[in-house]
Scaffold this motif. Structure first.
Motif, PDB file in Angstrom:
ATOM      1  N   VAL A  25       0.842  -1.198   0.000  1.00 53.68           N
ATOM      2  CA  VAL A  25       0.000   0.000   0.000  1.00 53.68           C
ATOM      3  C   VAL A  25       0.874   1.244   0.000  1.00 53.68           C
ATOM      4  O   VAL A  25       0.604   2.219  -0.714  1.00 53.68           O
ATOM      5  CB  VAL A  25      -0.958  -0.012   1.215  1.00 53.68           C
ATOM      6  N   THR A  26       1.934   1.228   0.792  1.00 51.25           N
ATOM      7  CA  THR A  26       2.851   2.361   0.847  1.00 51.25           C
ATOM      8  C   THR A  26       3.514   2.588  -0.513  1.00 51.25           C
ATOM      9  O   THR A  26       3.624   3.726  -0.969  1.00 51.25           O
ATOM     10  CB  THR A  26       3.935   2.126   1.920  1.00 51.25           C
ATOM     11  N   LEU A  27       3.932   1.517  -1.171  1.00 51.86           N
ATOM     12  CA  LEU A  27       4.580   1.644  -2.476  1.00 51.86           C
ATOM     13  C   LEU A  27       3.607   2.146  -3.540  1.00 51.86           C
ATOM     14  O   LEU A  27       3.987   2.962  -4.388  1.00 51.86           O
ATOM     15  CB  LEU A  27       5.182   0.305  -2.900  1.00 51.86           C
ATOM     16  N   ILE A  28       2.365   1.693  -3.492  1.00 45.13           N
ATOM     17  CA  ILE A  28       1.370   2.179  -4.451  1.00 45.13           C
ATOM     18  C   ILE A  28       1.101   3.657  -4.236  1.00 45.13           C
ATOM     19  O   ILE A  28       1.052   4.446  -5.186  1.00 45.13           O
ATOM     20  CB  ILE A  28       0.070   1.354  -4.353  1.00 45.13           C
ATOM     21  N   ALA A  29       0.956   4.061  -2.969  1.00 44.21           N
ATOM     22  CA  ALA A  29       0.717   5.475  -2.670  1.00 44.21           C
ATOM     23  C   ALA A  29       1.911   6.326  -3.112  1.00 44.21           C
ATOM     24  O   ALA A  29       1.732   7.413  -3.669  1.00 44.21           O
ATOM     25  CB  ALA A  29       0.466   5.660  -1.175  1.00 44.21           C
ATOM     26  N   ALA A  30       3.123   5.829  -2.890  1.00 42.60           N
ATOM     27  CA  ALA A  30       4.317   6.564  -3.307  1.00 42.60           C
ATOM     28  C   ALA A  30       4.361   6.692  -4.831  1.00 42.60           C
ATOM     29  O   ALA A  30       4.748   7.738  -5.351  1.00 42.60           O
ATOM     30  CB  ALA A  30       5.567   5.862  -2.795  1.00 42.60           C
ATOM     31  N   SER A  31       3.952   5.651  -5.549  1.00 46.85           N
ATOM     32  CA  SER A  31       3.932   5.699  -7.010  1.00 46.85           C
ATOM     33  C   SER A  31       2.923   6.723  -7.513  1.00 46.85           C
ATOM     34  O   SER A  31       3.197   7.471  -8.452  1.00 46.85           O
ATOM     35  CB  SER A  31       3.566   4.341  -7.596  1.00 46.85           C
ATOM     36  N   VAL A  32       1.752   6.744  -6.892  1.00 44.73           N
ATOM     37  CA  VAL A  32       0.717   7.694  -7.298  1.00 44.73           C
ATOM     38  C   VAL A  32       1.191   9.123  -7.063  1.00 44.73           C
ATOM     39  O   VAL A  32       1.057   9.991  -7.935  1.00 44.73           O
ATOM     40  CB  VAL A  32      -0.601   7.415  -6.546  1.00 44.73           C
ATOM     41  N   ILE A  33       1.770   9.376  -5.897  1.00 38.38           N
ATOM     42  CA  ILE A  33       2.266  10.721  -5.582  1.00 38.38           C
ATOM     43  C   ILE A  33       3.400  11.106  -6.532  1.00 38.38           C
ATOM     44  O   ILE A  33       3.456  12.227  -7.038  1.00 38.38           O
ATOM     45  CB  ILE A  33       2.713  10.801  -4.115  1.00 38.38           C
ATOM     46  N   GLY A  34       4.316  10.175  -6.795  1.00 43.88           N
ATOM     47  CA  GLY A  34       5.414  10.450  -7.719  1.00 43.88           C
ATOM     48  C   GLY A  34       4.921  10.745  -9.127  1.00 43.88           C
ATOM     49  O   GLY A  34       5.423  11.645  -9.801  1.00 43.88           O
ATOM     50  N   GLY A  35       3.923   9.987  -9.587  1.00 42.15           N
ATOM     51  CA  GLY A  35       3.354  10.244 -10.902  1.00 42.15           C
ATOM     52  C   GLY A  35       2.681  11.603 -10.984  1.00 42.15           C
ATOM     53  O   GLY A  35       2.799  12.318 -11.978  1.00 42.15           O
ATOM     54  N   TRP A  36       1.985  11.961  -9.918  1.00 48.02           N
ATOM     55  CA  TRP A  36       1.326  13.269  -9.871  1.00 48.02           C
ATOM     56  C   TRP A  36       2.369  14.388  -9.920  1.00 48.02           C
ATOM     57  O   TRP A  36       2.204  15.371 -10.645  1.00 48.02           O
ATOM     58  CB  TRP A  36       0.483  13.369  -8.608  1.00 48.02           C
ATOM     59  N   LEU A  37       3.449  14.236  -9.163  1.00 49.90           N
ATOM     60  CA  LEU A  37       4.511  15.248  -9.181  1.00 49.90           C
ATOM     61  C   LEU A  37       5.181  15.330 -10.550  1.00 49.90           C
ATOM     62  O   LEU A  37       5.516  16.423 -11.021  1.00 49.90           O
ATOM     63  CB  LEU A  37       5.549  14.946  -8.095  1.00 49.90           C
TER      64      LEU A  37
END
Length: 52
Positions: A25-37
């Motif tokens: 879950v942490t890795l998915i959230a980090a990926s989503v935030i990174g993609g948004w940035l």
């Protein structure tokens, strides 16, 4: 200085929350935030290119 304190406070809350989440879950959230940035950076770069 106040901005740095606020940023560290938010960082502490996010790291604390991530410590209680499962790793996937942490890795998915980090990926989503990174993609948004990344999308934001690309959009800003395009806008800057049009202005100059």
């Amino acid at each position: 200085m106040l901005f740095i304190v606020a940023a560290l406070l938010v960082f502490g809350v996010l790291v604390g929350a991530a410590a209680h989440l499962p790793l996937p879950v942490t890795l998915i959230a980090a990926s989503v935030i990174g993609g948004w940035l990344l999308a934001f950076a690309v959009r800003e770069r395009i806008v800057q290119g049009r202005r100059s």
